[in-house]
Motif scaffolding. Sequence first.
Motif, PDB file in Angstrom:
ATOM      1  N   ALA A  24       0.827  -1.205   0.000  1.00 31.50           N
ATOM      2  CA  ALA A  24       0.000   0.000   0.000  1.00 31.50           C
ATOM      3  C   ALA A  24       0.863   1.256   0.000  1.00 31.50           C
ATOM      4  O   ALA A  24       0.550   2.243  -0.688  1.00 31.50           O
ATOM      5  N   TRP A  25       1.940   1.222   0.749  1.00 33.32           N
ATOM      6  CA  TRP A  25       2.862   2.360   0.811  1.00 33.32           C
ATOM      7  C   TRP A  25       3.474   2.622  -0.566  1.00 33.32           C
ATOM      8  O   TRP A  25       3.519   3.761  -1.041  1.00 33.32           O
ATOM      9  N   ASN A  26       3.905   1.580  -1.223  1.00 29.67           N
ATOM     10  CA  ASN A  26       4.511   1.707  -2.553  1.00 29.67           C
ATOM     11  C   ASN A  26       3.502   2.231  -3.573  1.00 29.67           C
ATOM     12  O   ASN A  26       3.818   3.083  -4.416  1.00 29.67           O
ATOM     13  N   THR A  27       2.271   1.731  -3.484  1.00 28.15           N
ATOM     14  CA  THR A  27       1.220   2.186  -4.404  1.00 28.15           C
ATOM     15  C   THR A  27       0.949   3.679  -4.227  1.00 28.15           C
ATOM     16  O   THR A  27       0.783   4.424  -5.202  1.00 28.15           O
ATOM     17  N   ALA A  31       1.634   6.933  -6.812  1.00 28.89           N
ATOM     18  CA  ALA A  31       0.570   7.853  -7.199  1.00 28.89           C
ATOM     19  C   ALA A  31       0.928   9.306  -6.909  1.00 28.89           C
ATOM     20  O   ALA A  31       0.128  10.207  -7.180  1.00 28.89           O
ATOM     21  N   GLY A  32       2.110   9.521  -6.334  1.00 29.71           N
ATOM     22  CA  GLY A  32       2.577  10.883  -6.088  1.00 29.71           C
ATOM     23  C   GLY A  32       2.291  11.419  -4.704  1.00 29.71           C
ATOM     24  O   GLY A  32       2.495  12.612  -4.449  1.00 29.71           O
ATOM     25  N   SER A  35       4.920  10.052   1.875  1.00 32.35           N
ATOM     26  CA  SER A  35       4.881   8.875   2.758  1.00 32.35           C
ATOM     27  C   SER A  35       3.971   9.087   3.954  1.00 32.35           C
ATOM     28  O   SER A  35       3.213   8.187   4.339  1.00 32.35           O
ATOM     29  N   SER A  36       4.031  10.282   4.563  1.00 32.37           N
ATOM     30  CA  SER A  36       3.200  10.541   5.744  1.00 32.37           C
ATOM     31  C   SER A  36       1.716  10.416   5.408  1.00 32.37           C
ATOM     32  O   SER A  36       0.939   9.849   6.190  1.00 32.37           O
ATOM     33  N   ALA A  37       1.311  10.914   4.249  1.00 36.55           N
ATOM     34  CA  ALA A  37      -0.092  10.848   3.847  1.00 36.55           C
ATOM     35  C   ALA A  37      -0.514   9.420   3.552  1.00 36.55           C
ATOM     36  O   ALA A  37      -1.599   8.974   3.958  1.00 36.55           O
ATOM     37  N   VAL A  38       0.326   8.674   2.857  1.00 37.19           N
ATOM     38  CA  VAL A  38       0.002   7.284   2.508  1.00 37.19           C
ATOM     39  C   VAL A  38      -0.152   6.436   3.761  1.00 37.19           C
ATOM     40  O   VAL A  38      -1.137   5.703   3.925  1.00 37.19           O
ATOM     41  N   LEU A  39       0.820   6.537   4.657  1.00 32.11           N
ATOM     42  CA  LEU A  39       0.807   5.724   5.862  1.00 32.11           C
ATOM     43  C   LEU A  39      -0.378   6.059   6.760  1.00 32.11           C
ATOM     44  O   LEU A  39      -0.938   5.180   7.421  1.00 32.11           O
ATOM     45  N   ASN A  96      10.812   3.563  -3.579  1.00 29.34           N
ATOM     46  CA  ASN A  96       9.831   2.729  -4.293  1.00 29.34           C
ATOM     47  C   ASN A  96      10.374   1.332  -4.540  1.00 29.34           C
ATOM     48  O   ASN A  96       9.682   0.324  -4.338  1.00 29.34           O
ATOM     49  N   GLN A  97      11.626   1.252  -4.975  1.00 33.11           N
ATOM     50  CA  GLN A  97      12.244  -0.045  -5.242  1.00 33.11           C
ATOM     51  C   GLN A  97      12.387  -0.845  -3.952  1.00 33.11           C
ATOM     52  O   GLN A  97      12.122  -2.050  -3.931  1.00 33.11           O
TER      53      GLN A  97
END
Length: 274
Positions: A24-27, A31-32, A35-39, A96-97
């Motif tokens: 989910a973090w990588n996705t 998407a731009g 990290s703080s927002a994704v997590l 990302n990798q």
Amino acid sequence: MSFTVLGALRSLDDSRHRAELYRAWNTGLAAGLASSAVLDQMGPIAFPSVEEARRYLVVGTGQGKSIAALVKARPKLFAPFEGGVLATGDEGGTLNQSLRLLTDHFAGEFRRRLKVRDALLYPVFIGLVASFGLPFLLLPKSPVKTYATAIVILLAAFLLLGGVFISMLAAILLNTNSLTRARFARILASTLEAGLPLGRAVRLSVDASGNRVLRELIAKRTERELATTPLAKLFDGCAEVPAGLMGQMRVADATGDYRGTLSVYARELEERQK
């Protein structure tokens, strides 16, 4: 280690939740999103240790701290090789990798743990049957109340304390020679692909493998020796390194392409184990 049977079985889900976290973090990063927002937006994870790591990263990245600094500050929240891959990806601009590599690793690890959990259902079944059957063998011709009391006591003892035995059995099944060798090859390839220095990649992959012979071999080496000794020479004569992997090590030493060569071998190994 969990004392309860259900806790011991549930602990095998750690890899699945970590794979979902990194996927989910990588996705989100792809998407731009930051990290703080994704997590933060992925919401709570139904596994205490993984949720603790997620919340820690949410707070830390929200304060503007780097992933590398956060991982180094709380190393117990991450496996050593996991933290190394995250820190290297963050510092090298290839997060990302690194997240993809961790997703692949933990997804593969969960598939193996799922097989182990299926195998553990048999001893759990035996334990349940024994809890009901032993009172009739040990207390012949006793009153029904005595049988019922003994069954309740044995059943409670097994469910509340049997997790120790189940956890020990799971550790044995997860650390057979074939699995520890495969784990060593996969993590070595992943850490090198993530960009870790050769010596550190070797140390982390050996420690994570769970292979006692490999650990004893590398424990005798200094950091300088690990960083400068060719892989094939480093593991020459070690029975715990498969012939196929040794051959790939020689190719990698000759070409200098440790990432590509060992990554191909690790992927082929994964395919054979599916």
